[in-house]
Motif scaffolding. Structure first.
Motif, PDB file in Angstrom:
ATOM      1  N   MET B   1       0.833  -1.211   0.000  1.00  0.00           N
ATOM      2  CA  MET B   1       0.000   0.000   0.000  1.00  0.00           C
ATOM      3  C   MET B   1       0.864   1.255   0.000  1.00  0.00           C
ATOM      4  O   MET B   1       0.645   2.184  -0.753  1.00  0.00           O
ATOM      5  N   ILE B   2       1.863   1.269   0.912  1.00  0.00           N
ATOM      6  CA  ILE B   2       2.883   2.320   0.848  1.00  0.00           C
ATOM      7  C   ILE B   2       4.187   1.594   0.552  1.00  0.00           C
ATOM      8  O   ILE B   2       4.769   0.950   1.425  1.00  0.00           O
ATOM      9  N   ALA B  48       1.572   7.114  -6.365  1.00  0.00           N
ATOM     10  CA  ALA B  48       1.612   7.796  -5.067  1.00  0.00           C
ATOM     11  C   ALA B  48       1.236   6.807  -3.966  1.00  0.00           C
ATOM     12  O   ALA B  48       0.496   5.863  -4.218  1.00  0.00           O
ATOM     13  N   PRO B  49       1.727   6.973  -2.755  1.00  0.00           N
ATOM     14  CA  PRO B  49       2.652   8.034  -2.355  1.00  0.00           C
ATOM     15  C   PRO B  49       4.099   7.597  -2.534  1.00  0.00           C
ATOM     16  O   PRO B  49       4.400   6.422  -2.492  1.00  0.00           O
ATOM     17  N   GLY B  50       4.950   8.534  -2.695  1.00  0.00           N
ATOM     18  CA  GLY B  50       6.357   8.218  -2.851  1.00  0.00           C
ATOM     19  C   GLY B  50       7.060   9.265  -3.674  1.00  0.00           C
ATOM     20  O   GLY B  50       6.481  10.308  -3.970  1.00  0.00           O
ATOM     21  N   VAL B  74      17.073  12.879  -0.264  1.00  0.00           N
ATOM     22  CA  VAL B  74      16.217  14.058  -0.098  1.00  0.00           C
ATOM     23  C   VAL B  74      16.253  14.900  -1.371  1.00  0.00           C
ATOM     24  O   VAL B  74      15.216  15.334  -1.890  1.00  0.00           O
ATOM     25  N   GLY B  77      14.152  13.988  -4.206  1.00  0.00           N
ATOM     26  CA  GLY B  77      12.699  14.113  -4.020  1.00  0.00           C
ATOM     27  C   GLY B  77      12.070  12.929  -3.334  1.00  0.00           C
ATOM     28  O   GLY B  77      10.851  12.739  -3.393  1.00  0.00           O
ATOM     29  N   THR B  78      12.868  12.141  -2.638  1.00  0.00           N
ATOM     30  CA  THR B  78      12.327  10.981  -1.921  1.00  0.00           C
ATOM     31  C   THR B  78      11.445  11.456  -0.773  1.00  0.00           C
ATOM     32  O   THR B  78      11.823  12.343  -0.015  1.00  0.00           O
ATOM     33  N   GLU B  79      10.263  10.852  -0.675  1.00  0.00           N
ATOM     34  CA  GLU B  79       9.302  11.308   0.324  1.00  0.00           C
ATOM     35  C   GLU B  79       9.507  10.612   1.668  1.00  0.00           C
ATOM     36  O   GLU B  79       9.374  11.226   2.715  1.00  0.00           O
ATOM     37  N   ARG B  80       9.800   9.324   1.594  1.00  0.00           N
ATOM     38  CA  ARG B  80      10.049   8.571   2.836  1.00  0.00           C
ATOM     39  C   ARG B  80      11.389   7.853   2.712  1.00  0.00           C
ATOM     40  O   ARG B  80      11.570   7.031   1.805  1.00  0.00           O
ATOM     41  N   ARG B 105      12.597   9.048   7.994  1.00  0.00           N
ATOM     42  CA  ARG B 105      11.255   9.071   8.590  1.00  0.00           C
ATOM     43  C   ARG B 105      10.715   7.673   8.870  1.00  0.00           C
ATOM     44  O   ARG B 105       9.573   7.510   9.305  1.00  0.00           O
ATOM     45  N   SER B 240       4.257  -1.190   3.460  1.00  0.00           N
ATOM     46  CA  SER B 240       4.306  -1.088   4.912  1.00  0.00           C
ATOM     47  C   SER B 240       3.076  -0.437   5.423  1.00  0.00           C
ATOM     48  O   SER B 240       2.525   0.409   4.797  1.00  0.00           O
TER      49      SER B 240
END
Lengths: 426, 240
Positions: B1-2, B48-50, B74, B77-80, B105, B240
């Motif tokens: 899912m993520i 998304a998301p990511g 970062v 553009g990495t979100e997590r 994170r 996750s």
């Protein structure tokens, strides 16, 4: 009575920390403006947090030596209020304990029957009924003759006829303009209308009002100015749908824009996201909106049908995208355990929301609230909930107890990972 | 899912017990090559998301260029940004707050047993259990101080040596405020011994955490199939 014809009234709300009860503000402002009560009734409002100990609350109330205690009951403070009332009854045997609010009004007789500490429950819209009740206390006339109350009489419980809705909302003085409430930064609310255009089966937002009634534009404009002038730079609107109509959104945006230029921000206004396009999103941004809250609550066709909710995936996604394009954070809410939803529907809803990447995701288990369609149809729909506690659902016909708890844990974990991200890249 | 895409920082990380897993000699990838992988991944990320990455392979904190690597993630553009770690180094100096400040994170922390004696025996590193627990506590504290949302997820490789400790290990993660535990079941584990995994999954749920199971078919999971990512993700890919 503390003196001849003088009644000391304590109004109590047990809120989320830092919040105030707008409802109590209305109740007090309306009663204070009633010429029949002026000089005969004195008020103290206790806006406290719902995590306090009931013994401490009772102690604090006892210091006020009130003749009447009025308490606003919501789903999050119901158990605490019950404990508080039981203690109060013994600590202050002669006090009249009056409850009101959506958690008790729709099931007033049942609540009175269950808790002998209580004297009166105000049903429905409370301002006029509570003022009439106080007038009855002052005059010494029978309480059961006041429309809109449920009370004890000759060993039994009686309900007077329902009271009609206020025809003009402006008859309720603004608590902010009347000086009854001092607005707090971040937690102040403004209400521009009552009622809801939707009739979702799980929700009591419309409170059975049946139609939408508006505060006047001038009143709303004066409240916005009052809050801003009091130094409040972030507040919210409590309206069930902030973008009720395009015309209204245009008006509100125009009212708020000058304040936005001076630093005003609105947080967490509820929107009908399927009616938001790029123009509406721009209007929201111009109104200072930084975050909104919306559904879909469920994406399962059967749950949507039972709950009388419309849902269009594409329109919903388009609305979220339009808001994100304007830099507005979107909180998407899902309810776990709606009748008609299977586990697969809940998972589908989670996938849908996560896939939208709205900014904020919130999952909660269904609470079957008194007065809602689901409450009235609980047996028919096979909903098993904790009546004595929070009304939280134990299981539904479609999802058993164990899977419901698993979905709660899964939803919590997914939500936790979703929100753990670098904000600057969203 | 993520989804999290694993990005190898090297090899030789201590993910499983030394009695089962043959441990490769530690080595580390060049930071420039890792940074290039972030850029490619960001370009290719299409759902998304990511994008979201999990830095793994070797122990991340043993990589001398970890700050630069996280910085490159970062910048791409990495979100997590996640770390798969034995959590020992999280409790050292300002590593936890530094990791969060730089952009981490998500942390998957490895435990092999619920107590120091057994964990240290299986890891081969004296003091590693206490250090790992202290590391997880340091991470949670640092996130609170920084007012940042950081997800802590436990990770256990399920082998004959960890099997019967799974429920207790789960409680250690719960006490450390993990939001979930990932149970990675080794292929050779007999299906008849899954009862311990089931007990751990139930322990996770009653501890208000979630349990993910890797390496077990949906059929074998039965009414606990929801704990398999395949049942939740549908589209495939790590979740996750």
């Amino acid at each position: 009575m503390s003196g001849e014809g003088f009644l000391k009234v304590a109004l109590v709300a047990l809120n989320a920390t830092g919040y105030q009860s707008l409802a109590l503000g209305y109740i007090r402002a309306f009663a204070q403006a009633d010429p029949r009560l002026q000089g005969k009734v004195g008020f103290t409002t206790l806006d406290l947090s719902a995590d306090l100990d009931p013994w401490w609350l009772a102690y604090r109330l006892a210091q006020l030596k009130p003749e009447v205690v009025g308490i606003s009951v919501m789903c999050w403070n119901r158990c605490l209020v019950c404990d508080l009332c039981s203690i109060l009854r013994k600590a202050l045997p002669d006090v009249r304990i009056v409850l009101g609010g959506p958690e008790v009004g729709p099931i007033a007789e049942e609540v009175l029957a269950r808790n002998s500490a209580l004297d009166v429950i105000v049903r429905g819209e409370g301002e006029e009924t509570f003022a009439e009740l106080l007038h009855a206390y002052v005059k010494g006339t029978p309480v059961w003759r006041v429309d809109g109350v449920t009370c004890r009489r000759e060993g039994g419980i009686v309900s007077s006829p329902d009271r009609g809705l206020l025809s003009r909302l402006d008859d309720v003085p603004s608590p902010y303009l009347a000086g009854v409430m001092q607005p707090n930064e971040g937690t102040a609310y403004i209400e521009t209308y009552r009622g809801c255009p939707h009739s979702c089966g799980y929700c009591f937002e419309g409170k059975g009002y049946g139609r939408i009634r508006y505060f006047s534009n001038e009143r709303v404009e004066a409240e916005v100015d009052a809050l801003f002038s009091a130094g409040v730079r972030t507040f919210s609107f409590i309206d069930p749908v902030f973008n009720l109509t395009r015309d209204r959104l245009v008006w509100l945006s125009g009212v708020l824009a000058p304040y936005v230029a001076r630093g005003l921000r609105l947080h967490t206004v509820e929107v009908d996201v399927e009616h938001i396009d790029s123009t509406a999103a721009k209007l929201l941004r111009a109104a200072g909106v930084v975050s909104v809250e919306t559904g879909p609550q469920s994406v399962g066709p059967e749950a949507l049908r039972i709950c009388k909710r419309a849902f269009d995936r594409e329109r919903f996604a388009s609305g979220v995208a339009a808001l994100k394009a304007e830099g507005i954070a979107v909180e998407c809410d899902l309810i776990v355990g709606l009748p008609g939803d299977h586990t697969s529907d809940v998972l589908d809803g989670m996938r849908f929301v996560v896939g939208l990447d709205p900014g904020i995701m919130q999952m909660s288990t269904l609470h079957v609230l008194p007065g809602t369609d689901l409450w009235n149809r609980a047996d028919e729909l096979g909903l098993d909930m904790m009546n004595e506690l929070s009304h939280e659902i134990v299981c539904s016909q479609e999802i058993g107890f164990t899977d419901l708890r698993r979905l709660e844990a899964l939803g919590s974990a997914i939500t936790g990972v979703y929100r753990a991200r670098l904000e600057s890249t969203t | 899912m993520i989804r999290f895409r694993p990005v190898q920082l090297g090899v030789g990380g201590a993910a499983e017990c030394r009695l089962c897993g043959g441990r490769e000699a530690p080595s580390r990838r060049d930071a420039v090559a890792v940074a290039e992988e972030f850029s490619v991944l960001a370009d290719e990320w299409n759902a998304a998301p990511g994008p979201n990455v999990l830095l793994c392979g070797c122990e991340p904190f043993s990589h001398p260029d970890l700050p630069e690597i996280v910085g490159a993630a970062v910048a791409a553009g990495t979100e997590r940004i996640g770390l798969l770690t034995d959590a020992i180094a999280l409790g050292e100096a300002d590593n936890a707050s530094g990791a969060i400040a730089s952009g981490v994170r998500y942390v998957e922390a490895i435990l092999l047993a619920p107590n120091a004696a057994e964990h240290d025996r299986l890891s081969g590193i004296p003091g590693s259990f206490d250090a790992a627990v202290a590391g997880m506590e340091a991470l949670v504290h640092a996130a609170s101080v920084a007012e940042e949302k950081v997800a802590l997820v436990g990770r256990v490789v399920v082998c004959p040596h960890t099997l019967k400790s799974l429920p207790e290990i789960t409680l250690v993660f719960a006490k450390a405020s993990a939001s979930a535990v990932r149970y990675v079941v080794r292929k050779e584990l007999c299906a008849s011994r899954l009862e311990w995994v089931f007990a751990a999954l139930d322990t996770a749920v009653v501890s208000r955490m979630w349990g993910w199971v890797d390496g077990v078919s949906l059929e074998l999971l039965g009414d606990r199939a929801l704990h398999a990512e395949a049942a939740v993700v549908v589209e495939g890919g790590a979740s996750s």
